[in-house]
Enzyme design. Structure first.
Site, PDB file in Angstrom:
ATOM      1  N   SER A  14     -75.286 -14.374  34.786  1.00  0.00           N
ATOM      2  CA  SER A  14     -75.477 -13.413  33.686  1.00  0.00           C
ATOM      3  C   SER A  14     -76.940 -13.338  33.235  1.00  0.00           C
ATOM      4  O   SER A  14     -77.596 -14.365  33.054  1.00  0.00           O
ATOM      5  CB  SER A  14     -74.596 -13.814  32.499  1.00  0.00           C
ATOM      6  OG  SER A  14     -74.909 -13.000  31.395  1.00  0.00           O
ATOM      7  N   LYS A  62     -62.325  -9.451  29.061  1.00  0.00           N
ATOM      8  CA  LYS A  62     -62.518  -8.295  28.175  1.00  0.00           C
ATOM      9  C   LYS A  62     -61.201  -7.713  27.625  1.00  0.00           C
ATOM     10  O   LYS A  62     -61.167  -7.234  26.498  1.00  0.00           O
ATOM     11  CB  LYS A  62     -63.308  -7.207  28.901  1.00  0.00           C
ATOM     12  CG  LYS A  62     -64.799  -7.516  28.985  1.00  0.00           C
ATOM     13  CD  LYS A  62     -65.572  -6.320  29.527  1.00  0.00           C
ATOM     14  CE  LYS A  62     -67.055  -6.586  29.534  1.00  0.00           C
ATOM     15  NZ  LYS A  62     -67.848  -5.433  29.951  1.00  0.00           N
ATOM     16  N   ASN A  83     -66.071  -6.595  24.255  1.00  0.00           N
ATOM     17  CA  ASN A  83     -67.204  -7.286  24.898  1.00  0.00           C
ATOM     18  C   ASN A  83     -68.092  -7.988  23.874  1.00  0.00           C
ATOM     19  O   ASN A  83     -69.140  -8.508  24.218  1.00  0.00           O
ATOM     20  CB  ASN A  83     -68.042  -6.302  25.740  1.00  0.00           C
ATOM     21  CG  ASN A  83     -68.881  -5.396  24.882  1.00  0.00           C
ATOM     22  OD1 ASN A  83     -68.398  -4.863  23.888  1.00  0.00           O
ATOM     23  ND2 ASN A  83     -70.140  -5.217  25.243  1.00  0.00           N
ATOM     24  N   GLY A 118     -63.754   4.637  39.218  1.00  0.00           N
ATOM     25  CA  GLY A 118     -63.256   3.370  38.694  1.00  0.00           C
ATOM     26  C   GLY A 118     -62.337   3.626  37.516  1.00  0.00           C
ATOM     27  O   GLY A 118     -62.393   4.708  36.910  1.00  0.00           O
ATOM     28  N   GLY A 121     -62.232  -1.658  32.675  1.00  0.00           N
ATOM     29  CA  GLY A 121     -62.766  -1.705  31.312  1.00  0.00           C
ATOM     30  C   GLY A 121     -63.984  -0.832  31.098  1.00  0.00           C
ATOM     31  O   GLY A 121     -64.065  -0.089  30.114  1.00  0.00           O
ATOM     32  N   TYR A 202     -76.569  -3.039  37.563  1.00  0.00           N
ATOM     33  CA  TYR A 202     -78.018  -3.193  37.327  1.00  0.00           C
ATOM     34  C   TYR A 202     -78.626  -4.243  38.247  1.00  0.00           C
ATOM     35  O   TYR A 202     -79.827  -4.463  38.231  1.00  0.00           O
ATOM     36  CB  TYR A 202     -78.283  -3.549  35.857  1.00  0.00           C
ATOM     37  CG  TYR A 202     -77.459  -4.700  35.359  1.00  0.00           C
ATOM     38  CD1 TYR A 202     -77.834  -6.016  35.591  1.00  0.00           C
ATOM     39  CD2 TYR A 202     -76.262  -4.465  34.680  1.00  0.00           C
ATOM     40  CE1 TYR A 202     -77.051  -7.068  35.160  1.00  0.00           C
ATOM     41  CE2 TYR A 202     -75.470  -5.514  34.246  1.00  0.00           C
ATOM     42  CZ  TYR A 202     -75.878  -6.817  34.490  1.00  0.00           C
ATOM     43  OH  TYR A 202     -75.086  -7.854  34.069  1.00  0.00           O
ATOM     44  N   GLY A 223     -77.700   0.796  35.747  1.00  0.00           N
ATOM     45  CA  GLY A 223     -76.932   0.264  34.617  1.00  0.00           C
ATOM     46  C   GLY A 223     -77.749  -0.568  33.645  1.00  0.00           C
ATOM     47  O   GLY A 223     -77.211  -1.066  32.649  1.00  0.00           O
TER      48      GLY A 223
HETATM   49  N1  NAP Z   1     -74.414  -2.009  32.680  1.00  0.00           N
HETATM   50  C1  NAP Z   1     -73.554  -2.511  31.823  1.00  0.00           C
HETATM   51  O1  NAP Z   1     -73.881  -2.757  30.666  1.00  0.00           O
HETATM   52  C2  NAP Z   1     -72.135  -2.782  32.259  1.00  0.00           C
HETATM   53  C3  NAP Z   1     -71.152  -3.026  31.301  1.00  0.00           C
HETATM   54  C4  NAP Z   1     -69.855  -3.233  31.744  1.00  0.00           C
HETATM   55  C5  NAP Z   1     -69.556  -3.230  33.094  1.00  0.00           C
HETATM   56  N2  NAP Z   1     -70.543  -2.996  33.985  1.00  0.00           N
HETATM   57  C6  NAP Z   1     -70.244  -2.928  35.431  1.00  0.00           C
HETATM   58  O2  NAP Z   1     -69.148  -2.061  35.643  1.00  0.00           O
HETATM   59  C7  NAP Z   1     -68.427  -2.435  36.799  1.00  0.00           C
HETATM   60  C8  NAP Z   1     -66.943  -2.483  36.477  1.00  0.00           C
HETATM   61  O3  NAP Z   1     -66.692  -3.440  35.471  1.00  0.00           O
HETATM   62  P1  NAP Z   1     -65.278  -3.488  34.737  1.00  0.00           P
HETATM   63  O4  NAP Z   1     -65.429  -4.425  33.601  1.00  0.00           O
HETATM   64  O5  NAP Z   1     -64.742  -2.133  34.500  1.00  0.00           O
HETATM   65  O6  NAP Z   1     -64.367  -4.189  35.844  1.00  0.00           O
HETATM   66  P2  NAP Z   1     -62.790  -4.085  36.025  1.00  0.00           P
HETATM   67  O7  NAP Z   1     -62.110  -3.862  34.721  1.00  0.00           O
HETATM   68  O8  NAP Z   1     -62.404  -5.248  36.862  1.00  0.00           O
HETATM   69  O9  NAP Z   1     -62.580  -2.721  36.897  1.00  0.00           O
HETATM   70  C9  NAP Z   1     -63.067  -2.640  38.194  1.00  0.00           C
HETATM   71  C10 NAP Z   1     -62.830  -1.257  38.771  1.00  0.00           C
HETATM   72  O10 NAP Z   1     -63.445  -1.230  40.054  1.00  0.00           O
HETATM   73  C11 NAP Z   1     -62.468  -0.968  41.059  1.00  0.00           C
HETATM   74  N3  NAP Z   1     -62.715  -1.817  42.223  1.00  0.00           N
HETATM   75  C12 NAP Z   1     -62.892  -3.165  42.231  1.00  0.00           C
HETATM   76  N4  NAP Z   1     -63.120  -3.592  43.489  1.00  0.00           N
HETATM   77  C13 NAP Z   1     -63.062  -2.491  44.274  1.00  0.00           C
HETATM   78  C14 NAP Z   1     -63.197  -2.283  45.670  1.00  0.00           C
HETATM   79  N5  NAP Z   1     -63.413  -3.294  46.512  1.00  0.00           N
HETATM   80  N6  NAP Z   1     -63.104  -1.026  46.157  1.00  0.00           N
HETATM   81  C15 NAP Z   1     -62.854   0.018  45.310  1.00  0.00           C
HETATM   82  N7  NAP Z   1     -62.717  -0.121  43.987  1.00  0.00           N
HETATM   83  C16 NAP Z   1     -62.825  -1.362  43.471  1.00  0.00           C
HETATM   84  C17 NAP Z   1     -61.124  -1.304  40.424  1.00  0.00           C
HETATM   85  O11 NAP Z   1     -60.161  -0.500  41.070  1.00  0.00           O
HETATM   86  P3  NAP Z   1     -58.568  -0.820  41.052  1.00  0.00           P
HETATM   87  O12 NAP Z   1     -58.041  -0.173  39.808  1.00  0.00           O
HETATM   88  O13 NAP Z   1     -58.107  -0.190  42.284  1.00  0.00           O
HETATM   89  O14 NAP Z   1     -58.435  -2.315  41.036  1.00  0.00           O
HETATM   90  C18 NAP Z   1     -61.371  -0.915  38.973  1.00  0.00           C
HETATM   91  O15 NAP Z   1     -61.204   0.455  38.807  1.00  0.00           O
HETATM   92  C19 NAP Z   1     -69.019  -3.790  37.223  1.00  0.00           C
HETATM   93  O16 NAP Z   1     -69.891  -3.558  38.292  1.00  0.00           O
HETATM   94  C20 NAP Z   1     -69.780  -4.260  36.001  1.00  0.00           C
HETATM   95  O17 NAP Z   1     -70.883  -5.055  36.348  1.00  0.00           O
HETATM   96  C21 NAP Z   1     -71.822  -2.771  33.596  1.00  0.00           C
END
Ligand code: NAP
Length: 264
Positions: A14, A62, A83, A118, A121, A202, A223
């Site tokens: 992190s 989360k 978060n 996606g 969360g 990011y 990001g």
């Molecule tokens: N920049 C920022 O401040 C910030 C903040 C929050 C999150 N993020 C980023 O956002 C991304 C998602 O985070 P999240 O918290 O939403 O995670 P999450 O709740 O686990 O959701 C992950 C999503 O990605 C899909 N996915 C996971 N692995 C996959 C694969 N191999 N192929 C295709 N789809 C896949 C999942 O699809 P299924 O529904 O099919 O499982 C789900 O829709 C991460 O990369 C995280 O680092 C960035």
């Protein structure tokens, strides 16, 4: 001294401690920020026993943290993801971070057609931000169709329909492009110079997808800005004041960019 932290698992990678200590330094306040590995079966104990003045929550807590918290902010309740925690109350600052990142990049989403890739969360937080920003339409692409339909229906319930035409703004909310998925791209949708392409990832600063889209003439945003602004929004809650005017965004961003480049 005020004590803040981020909890999750894994949490060793992190960059939130660097983000927050950089902001804390600018604010000249006596505070520290730690990262703590918390396993799912330890979360209840952590919530009740910790002595932090506020903490961030990351993967995989989360959603699951909600049932263990005493209070929930209305926005976190809507988005069903937390978060940021302050005084046993859960907040969501990801959606605020995303809206501020758009503002920072002078992107107006009002009346724009959007596509979210996606349905986890981050996708809910961003869909909420797009709805608040009065996007014209929002479509969803996702691997799991059930999750896709669930998010689509959630968006529809809030009065926003899916995109019929070619979306103008496309946002990646999957991990495709980072870590073990570094060489993957989240969508095969045809991109041109009329698109705005946003990644929530990011690290790397520019994913393979962003690099590809940039070559096709699209405007791209990583990001990192969202990450910085969700951190600022968290501190605003913990300190109960608006710190926006007391910080230098450019210096924070450069510090994080340098760190991420050195990691390569
Ligand atoms: N920049 C920022 O401040 C910030 C903040 C929050 C999150 N993020 C980023 O956002 C991304 C998602 O985070 P999240 O918290 O939403 O995670 P999450 O709740 O686990 O959701 C992950 C999503 O990605 C899909 N996915 C996971 N692995 C996959 C694969 N191999 N192929 C295709 N789809 C896949 C999942 O699809 P299924 O529904 O099919 O499982 C789900 O829709 C991460 O990369 C995280 O680092 C960035």
């Amino acid at each position: 001294m005020k004590k803040f932290a981020v909890i999750g698992n894994p949490v060793s990678q992190s960059i939130s401690p660097l983000l927050h200590t950089t902001i804390i330094k600018q604010l000249k306040i006596d505070a520290c920020y730690e990262k703590i590995k918390v396993l799912p079966d330890q979360i209840k104990n952590f919530i009740n026993k910790n002595n932090y003045d506020g903490y961030n929550v990351t993967i995989p807590h989360k959603n699951n943290i909600i049932k263990n918290l005493k209070y929930l902010d209305v926005y976190a309740q809507e988005i069903t993801a937390v978060n940021c925690v302050y005084n046993n109350k859960g907040y969501n600052t990801d959606w605020i971070g995303f809206l501020h990142a758009l503002k920072q990049n002078e992107i107006d989403i009002k009346d724009k057609s959007c596509l979210i890739i996606g349905a986890g969360g981050a996708a809910y937080a961003i869909a909420f931000a797009l709805i608040e920003g009065k996007a014209e339409s929002i479509s969803v692409e996702n691997r799991n169709l059930e999750n896709k339909t669930k998010l689509e229906n959630w968006i529809l319930k809030k009065g926003v329909s899916p995109t019929n035409i070619n979306p103008k703004i496309i946002i990646n909310c999957t991990p495709l492009g980072m870590g073990r998925y570094e060489h993957k791209i989240p969508s095969k949708i045809e991109v041109s110079d009329s698109h705005i392409i946003i990644d929530t990832i990011y690290n790397p600063l520019k994913t393979k997808w962003l690099r590809q889209c940039e070559k096709l003439g699209a405007r791209t945003i990583s990001g990192l800005d969202m990450l910085i602004f969700q951190g600022i929004a968290s501190l605003n809650i913990w300190l109960n004041e608006n710190i926006d005017e007391h910080i230098n965004f450019k210096i924070i961003k450069t510090t994080l960019e340098r760190h991420l480049c050195l990691q390569k």
